[in-house]
Design an enzyme around this catalytic site. Structure first.
Site, PDB file in Angstrom:
ATOM      1  N   TYR A 282      35.367  69.453 133.848  1.00  0.00           N
ATOM      2  CA  TYR A 282      34.091  69.539 133.928  1.00  0.00           C
ATOM      3  C   TYR A 282      33.914  70.373 135.515  1.00  0.00           C
ATOM      4  O   TYR A 282      34.822  70.107 136.457  1.00  0.00           O
ATOM      5  CB  TYR A 282      33.387  68.141 134.357  1.00  0.00           C
ATOM      6  CG  TYR A 282      33.508  67.132 133.311  1.00  0.00           C
ATOM      7  CD1 TYR A 282      32.500  66.608 132.481  1.00  0.00           C
ATOM      8  CD2 TYR A 282      34.704  66.465 132.747  1.00  0.00           C
ATOM      9  CE1 TYR A 282      32.520  66.022 131.400  1.00  0.00           C
ATOM     10  CE2 TYR A 282      34.822  65.749 131.886  1.00  0.00           C
ATOM     11  CZ  TYR A 282      33.636  65.275 131.152  1.00  0.00           C
ATOM     12  OH  TYR A 282      33.694  64.455 130.205  1.00  0.00           O
ATOM     13  N   HIS A 290      28.348  68.588 130.540  1.00  0.00           N
ATOM     14  CA  HIS A 290      29.299  68.370 129.584  1.00  0.00           C
ATOM     15  C   HIS A 290      30.724  69.047 130.093  1.00  0.00           C
ATOM     16  O   HIS A 290      30.518  69.700 130.917  1.00  0.00           O
ATOM     17  CB  HIS A 290      29.123  68.630 128.234  1.00  0.00           C
ATOM     18  CG  HIS A 290      27.817  67.838 127.815  1.00  0.00           C
ATOM     19  ND1 HIS A 290      28.030  66.883 127.135  1.00  0.00           N
ATOM     20  CD2 HIS A 290      26.557  68.448 127.471  1.00  0.00           C
ATOM     21  CE1 HIS A 290      26.872  66.357 126.626  1.00  0.00           C
ATOM     22  NE2 HIS A 290      25.980  67.201 127.103  1.00  0.00           N
ATOM     23  N   LYS A 321      32.762  74.440 124.008  1.00  0.00           N
ATOM     24  CA  LYS A 321      33.795  74.356 125.138  1.00  0.00           C
ATOM     25  C   LYS A 321      34.601  75.920 125.190  1.00  0.00           C
ATOM     26  O   LYS A 321      34.561  76.495 124.046  1.00  0.00           O
ATOM     27  CB  LYS A 321      34.694  73.218 125.151  1.00  0.00           C
ATOM     28  CG  LYS A 321      33.623  71.809 125.336  1.00  0.00           C
ATOM     29  CD  LYS A 321      34.548  70.836 125.468  1.00  0.00           C
ATOM     30  CE  LYS A 321      33.617  69.654 125.172  1.00  0.00           C
ATOM     31  NZ  LYS A 321      32.420  69.486 125.835  1.00  0.00           N
TER      32      LYS A 321
END
Length: 343
Positions: A282, A290, A321
């Site tokens: 993070y 997130h 991601k």
């Protein structure tokens, strides 16, 4: 339409494929940017000629007869292990409207991109992938990988070096004591453990304490912020804790340099197990963001299966991601960013 035009005559002369007529040169070179112009003649590389012959844009002849597509394909592929892979990608890009040029037997140039051509069965390593990104001759270009699977379908990836950076400024400075169990370290001091968790999201709280992962505990010990004892009360110094990890959890020591480096980069680092990777990271506290990165730690000289790469990238894409391969190269930690693209 061009496809309905009469094929241009190309001649096979001393193993060279040549177009001599100016009109043909204009159609093939000026419009499609194929071939190399030398002394008012256009010379085609075998792969280019195979493509043009398949598309019926040229007719290839020698002194006596017409050369078929099959004959030229066999001749072009002879002794070139990567020919069919590069050809499939070259043809795919051409059919998408791009105008790739050939640099070498593995590499195509496409505007401001290099396209490295691989088959699903080709072996690669982290070192090899890093080298693709570090070639001093092509520093200003983006790097793509074109990957051909066993059925001939093509997937494209963007690959680059990445420097992940976080925003965590409120570093932990409190000293705590924890009890070593087989797979984790437990903290019981409520005031200190809550500060530890709040500042850098260490561990996982439960009603009466906080459980640290072993890699978190090792990091805090190295920062001189954690003292570890056994359930019997006997203290475990850092050398004994390292011996414990070497014996029971050697994979933690393998991943530790990456974990430590990510922490130095002001990131919050947690396990990536649920995502099939080693870490998730993070840039800020999980209360505010997130996880941005999924990080998979690899041995730089170990051969990587392309299916392993594909799995990691697909998972990261599915959960929005960024997928990173991480490894240690001498005294430096390298992060390779890979993402799927659609040219």
């Amino acid at each position: 339409m061009e496809h309905s035009m009469k094929p241009i005559i190309a001649k096979l002369v001393d193993d060279k494929i040549v177009i001599s007529k100016p009109k043909g040169i204009g159609r093939i070179h000026s419009k499609s940017r194929i071939g190399k112009l030398v002394d008012n003649k256009l010379y085609l590389q075998p792969l280019e000629a195979v493509f043009l012959l398949e598309e019926e844009k040229i007719k290839l002849i020698d002194d006596t007869r017409e050369i078929t597509f099959e004959e030229l394909f066999k001749k072009a592929a002879d002794g070139k292990n990567n020919f069919e892979t590069q050809y499939l990608i070259y043809r795919n890009l051409r059919n998408r409207g791009y105008q790739p040029t050939i640099i070498d037997q593995q590499t195509l140039s496409l505007n401001k991109n290099l396209v490295f051509t691989f088959a699903e069965t080709d072996a690669t390593t982290a070192f090899k992938l890093e080298k693709l990104c570090e070639d001093i001759n092509y520093k200003e270009l983006n790097n793509w990988i074109g990957l051909v699977d066993e059925e001939g379908d093509i997937t494209y990836y963007d690959i680059s070096l990445k420097e992940p950076i976080g925003e965590i400024s409120n570093r932990t400075t409190i000293e705590v004591e924890g009890v070593l169990l087989n797979n984790r370290v437990i903290l019981f001091d409520q005031d200190k453990l809550m500060q530890l968790h709040r500042n850098e999201f260490y561990g996982k709280p439960f009603k009466k304490g906080l459980q640290l992962s072993l890699i978190e505990a090792f990091y805090l010990m190295k920062q001189k912020l954690l003292t570890i004892i056994k359930p019997s009360g006997e203290e475990v110094d850092i050398s004994l804790f390292k011996e414990f990890l070497e014996k029971k959890h050697p994979e933690i020591l393998f991943r530790y340099p990456i974990y430590e480096n990510l922490k130095k980069r002001a990131l919050i680092v947690k396990t990536g197990f649920k995502f099939g990777t080693h870490f998730r990271a993070y840039t800020n506290l999980p209360n505010y963001t997130h996880a941005e990165y999924l990080i998979h730690v690899i041995e730089p000289t170990r051969e990587i299966d392309w299916s392993e790469i594909s799995r990691g990238i697909r998972m990261a894409h599915a959960v929005r991601k960024t997928f990173l391969f991480a490894f240690k190269n001498k005294n430096k930690i390298i992060y390779l960013k890979l993402s799927r693209i659609r040219p």
